[in-house]
Design a protein around this motif. Sequence first.
Motif, PDB file in Angstrom:
ATOM      1  N   SER A 144     -49.948 -15.632  98.731  1.00 12.58           N
ATOM      2  CA  SER A 144     -48.800 -14.719  98.774  1.00 12.58           C
ATOM      3  C   SER A 144     -47.925 -14.926  97.545  1.00 12.58           C
ATOM      4  O   SER A 144     -47.980 -14.155  96.607  1.00 12.58           O
ATOM      5  CB  SER A 144     -47.992 -14.927 100.053  1.00 12.58           C
ATOM      6  N   THR A 145     -47.146 -15.994  97.528  1.00 15.22           N
ATOM      7  CA  THR A 145     -46.277 -16.267  96.382  1.00 15.22           C
ATOM      8  C   THR A 145     -46.966 -17.149  95.352  1.00 15.22           C
ATOM      9  O   THR A 145     -46.517 -17.237  94.222  1.00 15.22           O
ATOM     10  CB  THR A 145     -44.992 -16.975  96.835  1.00 15.22           C
ATOM     11  N   GLY A 146     -48.012 -17.846  95.757  1.00 14.34           N
ATOM     12  CA  GLY A 146     -48.714 -18.769  94.874  1.00 14.34           C
ATOM     13  C   GLY A 146     -48.205 -20.192  94.938  1.00 14.34           C
ATOM     14  O   GLY A 146     -48.764 -21.094  94.316  1.00 14.34           O
ATOM     15  N   GLU A 147     -47.136 -20.427  95.706  1.00 13.76           N
ATOM     16  CA  GLU A 147     -46.541 -21.766  95.755  1.00 13.76           C
ATOM     17  C   GLU A 147     -47.488 -22.804  96.363  1.00 13.76           C
ATOM     18  O   GLU A 147     -47.575 -23.928  95.856  1.00 13.76           O
ATOM     19  CB  GLU A 147     -45.219 -21.741  96.517  1.00 13.76           C
ATOM     20  N   SER A 171     -55.483 -11.865  97.455  1.00 13.86           N
ATOM     21  CA  SER A 171     -54.386 -12.305  96.603  1.00 13.86           C
ATOM     22  C   SER A 171     -53.320 -11.222  96.545  1.00 13.86           C
ATOM     23  O   SER A 171     -53.628 -10.050  96.342  1.00 13.86           O
ATOM     24  CB  SER A 171     -54.883 -12.592  95.179  1.00 13.86           C
ATOM     25  N   LYS A 172     -52.071 -11.644  96.700  1.00 12.82           N
ATOM     26  CA  LYS A 172     -50.932 -10.743  96.542  1.00 12.82           C
ATOM     27  C   LYS A 172     -50.276 -10.939  95.175  1.00 12.82           C
ATOM     28  O   LYS A 172     -49.252 -10.343  94.891  1.00 12.82           O
ATOM     29  CB  LYS A 172     -49.891 -11.007  97.641  1.00 12.82           C
ATOM     30  N   LEU A 173     -50.869 -11.785  94.333  1.00 11.85           N
ATOM     31  CA  LEU A 173     -50.314 -12.081  93.021  1.00 11.85           C
ATOM     32  C   LEU A 173     -50.596 -10.963  92.031  1.00 11.85           C
ATOM     33  O   LEU A 173     -51.597 -10.262  92.140  1.00 11.85           O
ATOM     34  CB  LEU A 173     -50.917 -13.373  92.466  1.00 11.85           C
ATOM     35  N   ASN A 174     -49.735 -10.858  91.034  1.00 14.90           N
ATOM     36  CA  ASN A 174     -49.974  -9.934  89.935  1.00 14.90           C
ATOM     37  C   ASN A 174     -50.666 -10.634  88.778  1.00 14.90           C
ATOM     38  O   ASN A 174     -50.919 -10.030  87.756  1.00 14.90           O
ATOM     39  CB  ASN A 174     -48.651  -9.329  89.450  1.00 14.90           C
ATOM     40  N   SER A 175     -50.961 -11.904  88.928  1.00 18.97           N
ATOM     41  CA  SER A 175     -51.558 -12.710  87.873  1.00 18.97           C
ATOM     42  C   SER A 175     -52.954 -13.166  88.285  1.00 18.97           C
ATOM     43  O   SER A 175     -53.258 -13.273  89.472  1.00 18.97           O
ATOM     44  CB  SER A 175     -50.670 -13.933  87.619  1.00 18.97           C
ATOM     45  N   ASP A 176     -53.779 -13.446  87.280  1.00 20.76           N
ATOM     46  CA  ASP A 176     -55.128 -13.949  87.525  1.00 20.76           C
ATOM     47  C   ASP A 176     -55.230 -15.450  87.296  1.00 20.76           C
ATOM     48  O   ASP A 176     -56.334 -15.983  87.163  1.00 20.76           O
ATOM     49  CB  ASP A 176     -56.137 -13.230  86.620  1.00 20.76           C
ATOM     50  N   GLU A 177     -54.067 -16.126  87.244  1.00 21.56           N
ATOM     51  CA  GLU A 177     -54.097 -17.577  87.090  1.00 21.56           C
ATOM     52  C   GLU A 177     -52.824 -18.208  87.625  1.00 21.56           C
ATOM     53  O   GLU A 177     -51.780 -17.558  87.726  1.00 21.56           O
ATOM     54  CB  GLU A 177     -54.316 -17.979  85.632  1.00 21.56           C
ATOM     55  N   ILE A 178     -52.975 -19.470  87.977  1.00 26.59           N
ATOM     56  CA  ILE A 178     -51.840 -20.302  88.396  1.00 26.59           C
ATOM     57  C   ILE A 178     -52.002 -21.629  87.684  1.00 26.59           C
ATOM     58  O   ILE A 178     -53.082 -22.238  87.747  1.00 26.59           O
ATOM     59  CB  ILE A 178     -51.820 -20.522  89.925  1.00 26.59           C
ATOM     60  N   ASN A 179     -50.959 -22.079  87.007  1.00 27.33           N
ATOM     61  CA  ASN A 179     -51.003 -23.352  86.258  1.00 27.33           C
ATOM     62  C   ASN A 179     -52.211 -23.416  85.316  1.00 27.33           C
ATOM     63  O   ASN A 179     -52.892 -24.431  85.227  1.00 27.33           O
ATOM     64  CB  ASN A 179     -51.027 -24.555  87.206  1.00 27.33           C
ATOM     65  N   ARG A 188     -57.401  -7.704  96.220  1.00 24.38           N
ATOM     66  CA  ARG A 188     -56.043  -7.881  95.708  1.00 24.38           C
ATOM     67  C   ARG A 188     -55.145  -6.856  96.396  1.00 24.38           C
ATOM     68  O   ARG A 188     -55.432  -5.655  96.379  1.00 24.38           O
ATOM     69  CB  ARG A 188     -55.972  -7.685  94.205  1.00 24.38           C
ATOM     70  N   ALA A 189     -54.066  -7.340  97.022  1.00 24.38           N
ATOM     71  CA  ALA A 189     -53.083  -6.465  97.673  1.00 24.38           C
ATOM     72  C   ALA A 189     -51.906  -6.325  96.733  1.00 24.38           C
ATOM     73  O   ALA A 189     -51.302  -7.313  96.338  1.00 24.38           O
ATOM     74  CB  ALA A 189     -52.648  -7.060  99.000  1.00 24.38           C
ATOM     75  N   THR A 190     -51.568  -5.094  96.380  1.00 19.17           N
ATOM     76  CA  THR A 190     -50.477  -4.836  95.451  1.00 19.17           C
ATOM     77  C   THR A 190     -49.534  -3.826  96.044  1.00 19.17           C
ATOM     78  O   THR A 190     -49.973  -2.784  96.551  1.00 19.17           O
ATOM     79  CB  THR A 190     -51.035  -4.292  94.110  1.00 19.17           C
ATOM     80  N   MET A 191     -48.252  -4.119  95.966  1.00 22.31           N
ATOM     81  CA  MET A 191     -47.244  -3.159  96.428  1.00 22.31           C
ATOM     82  C   MET A 191     -47.131  -2.040  95.392  1.00 22.31           C
ATOM     83  O   MET A 191     -47.094  -2.313  94.196  1.00 22.31           O
ATOM     84  CB  MET A 191     -45.883  -3.832  96.600  1.00 22.31           C
TER      85      MET A 191
END
Length: 193
Positions: A144-147, A171-179, A188-191
């Motif tokens: 969701s938030t990626g946290e 994934s609800k993220l707008n990014s394809d990476e974290i850290n 991918r779910a996008t608002m």
Amino acid sequence: MKSLEELYNRALELKNKGMSDKEISTELHLSVNTITWLLSKDLKGNSVSDTKIGWRSVGVYGNRIEKIAEVMADIVTEEISLDNVTSIIGITINGIPYATMLSDLLDRELIVYRPHPSGKEGMFSSNFAGVKGKKIVIIDDVISTGETMKRTIEDVHNQGGEVVLCVVLVSKLNSDEINNVPVRSLIRATMVG
């Protein structure tokens, strides 16, 4: 999809059982912000800026989870060489069934991780493989938030492991990476709007 009132009632029920907003968000597949909003607002006239992800139709049968895990395994082998993967981490609770199946399908060690609800360092289960010196793919159901994924990556790093890829069902993220770690999802779910 459940109505907002049904979500509110379920969140309230879990809150009354002593669950934190983070634990409720994991259970209901909503962001912590949405749970906080849901439990603190009048339900009339407010709009929600999150989408509930429910995959119960998949989760009720092991063979369905296995089919989804096969797709996840295909994504892993498409993204990276299996020579660069020693272990699969499942984030509790919903990532564990997928990670278990991937561990079997890819013939890799299984690691189980439990994030701490307050954002402190999580815990790796001693009943499964360890993290130190491993090249790891992290598996979960929903970002969701990626946290949670961010904390998992940090905790792996702090324990001497390296995360090479994260794979999730949705994934609800707008990014394809974290850290700086690639994140891949089946959906991918996008608002919009």
